[in-house]
Design a protein around this motif. Sequence first.
Motif, PDB file in Angstrom:
ATOM      1  N   GLY A  85      51.215  36.840  19.875  1.00 39.02           N
ATOM      2  CA  GLY A  85      50.422  37.985  20.308  1.00 39.02           C
ATOM      3  C   GLY A  85      49.752  38.709  19.163  1.00 39.02           C
ATOM      4  N   ASP A 112      46.601  36.743  18.897  1.00 38.96           N
ATOM      5  CA  ASP A 112      45.879  36.522  20.161  1.00 38.96           C
ATOM      6  C   ASP A 112      45.581  35.050  20.405  1.00 38.96           C
ATOM      7  OD1 ASP A 112      45.417  39.439  20.808  1.00 38.96           O
ATOM      8  OD2 ASP A 112      44.378  39.309  18.891  1.00 38.96           O
ATOM      9  N   LYS A 155      39.784  41.387  20.936  1.00 40.00           N
ATOM     10  CA  LYS A 155      41.108  40.997  21.426  1.00 40.00           C
ATOM     11  C   LYS A 155      42.228  41.736  20.697  1.00 40.00           C
ATOM     12  CE  LYS A 155      39.991  36.323  23.100  1.00 40.00           C
ATOM     13  NZ  LYS A 155      40.481  36.488  24.484  1.00 40.00           N
ATOM     14  N   LYS A 156      42.015  42.092  19.431  1.00 40.73           N
ATOM     15  CA  LYS A 156      43.041  42.819  18.680  1.00 40.73           C
ATOM     16  C   LYS A 156      43.393  44.154  19.330  1.00 40.73           C
ATOM     17  CE  LYS A 156      42.646  41.060  13.931  1.00 40.73           C
ATOM     18  NZ  LYS A 156      44.066  40.659  13.889  1.00 40.73           N
ATOM     19  N   TRP A 194      37.437  38.180  18.413  1.00 40.80           N
ATOM     20  CA  TRP A 194      38.798  38.427  17.911  1.00 40.80           C
ATOM     21  C   TRP A 194      39.006  39.893  17.566  1.00 40.80           C
ATOM     22  CZ3 TRP A 194      41.677  34.710  19.380  1.00 40.80           C
ATOM     23  CH2 TRP A 194      41.149  33.420  19.491  1.00 40.80           C
ATOM     24  N   ASN A 224      37.859  41.062  28.044  1.00 41.00           N
ATOM     25  CA  ASN A 224      38.750  40.397  27.096  1.00 41.00           C
ATOM     26  C   ASN A 224      38.030  39.437  26.154  1.00 41.00           C
ATOM     27  OD1 ASN A 224      41.470  40.201  26.215  1.00 41.00           O
ATOM     28  ND2 ASN A 224      41.621  38.175  27.180  1.00 41.00           N
TER      29      ASN A 224
END
Length: 513
Positions: A395, A398, A368-369, A365, A340
């Motif tokens: 969400g 994130d 995480k997307k 990031w 993650n």
Amino acid sequence: MQAFAYVACAHKKTNLTNLLISFKDVSIRHFNTLVFEDLNFSLEKGQHWALVGNSGSGKSTFLDFIMGKASMARGEAYYPYFDQHIQEHHQDDPLFNRYKLITQVSARHEFRNLSNTSDFYYQQRFNSCDSEDADTVSTYLSSIKVVNPSGLWTIQKATEWLKLTYLLDKELIKLSNGETKRLMLAAALIKNPVLLLLDNPLNGLDVSARQDFNELIREISESGISIIMATPATEIPESITHVAVLESGKMIIQCKKYEFKPISFHTIGQIQTNQDELKQLLSATPSVVYDTIIGMEDVSIKYGDKQILDGVNWQVRQGQRWALTGHNGAGKSTLLSLINGDNPQAFANKIILFDQPKGSGESIWEIKKKIGYVSPEFFQYFPTGSTCLQVIESGFDDTLGLFRVSGKSRAETSLRWMTLLHISEFAGALIRNVPVSIQRICMLARAMVKNPSLLILDEPCLGLDVERQEQFKNLIDTICSMTDLSLIYVSHYQEEMPLSITHSLKLEQGRVV
């Protein structure tokens, strides 16, 4: 509609000489909401109560009220045993009150950093420098103020019973969810209270710890501590003497445990999912085709002399659905943190995520997307001042909370997910004010709003009643049948696993077994 079947229970007589608590026609207000009306309940020394009922029935609020965290709108409350105890032992201390004789183990911990200037943040446990700004287990337990110094529960006894001895030098922030729960139980016992309040204490504990729990409750009860615990109807310990059934803010049944039949306590009917709407939401963004979702080769993680992961090899292809299992502290959370983007040690290992080697230029990031993530530790650090709708909308970015102006399109999509999951009535409610079951479902919606390629569900059913668990499992299976979503599902309960699981990885002491 929900329907319930109950057994008849005998009338309970009160022994006034041992009366700890008595509530008569009490109405309870929590976060400006009237939760209970005309509640009658009494607790005697030597009694141990289980509170059972569906999610949102008021179990946690009732425990908070006893602890002084929820207010009484009207009615009469008496605490004769507590008042007598204070008169005999603490009358010279004007600051001593009945709440110091009660300890509560709830869903969220309240640990602080060493400087006591701020709470911990989620990624702190994976950053070696920042994680040192935390007490060790030993220091934390040594700082607890004991109510009854002559009580049976010493630090040594509590840590041995709860298998914390090997964790005494470990920082609080590095504990797993199950280890944290065991520590909170130990901290509560070391105070040697008159009354112990437990809110679903088995949540997060592995199979071994759950098996030991029944014996632990027996030991606590024999030490003279009275117990009130919220628990599923099927997990009532043997030493519990009485059961109270809660429904929609009412205590509809009070009886001795032998009169209560768990098989008679059930819900009828299922929560249906609008499959056409689900298809539209899942097809709102085009899916991306990958060969390797996760590729790990001889991955090892070490903190000081402590080996957390040891030579892990793991390949996850697109569309595979994995069960990730292992005891508390086996390394599951650390393994997930490498995926993650929360653990900086990922860059020191050979890891491929979404066909790209880790460290080849992608940002955290960007990773995480592509991932939807739900975990109990994650929820621990979520700001409680957000509304449920804001939690879900966050969400898209994130982030732990909504830090940009709400977008119309995103808000509409978030509300559609809430409607699909039958929780739209809570859109404007603060996340801290809604039942645990609603909080968990909001976190699932938050993970799904961006249609991720990988969904990681770390103990997602903690705090859900049987009906909500079935809804959750059915929804995951339906999503998997409609998409090529890859799934990692963590749970200590085999019955919680979705039918769509195709593969399994088990960790033991950081190794794949």
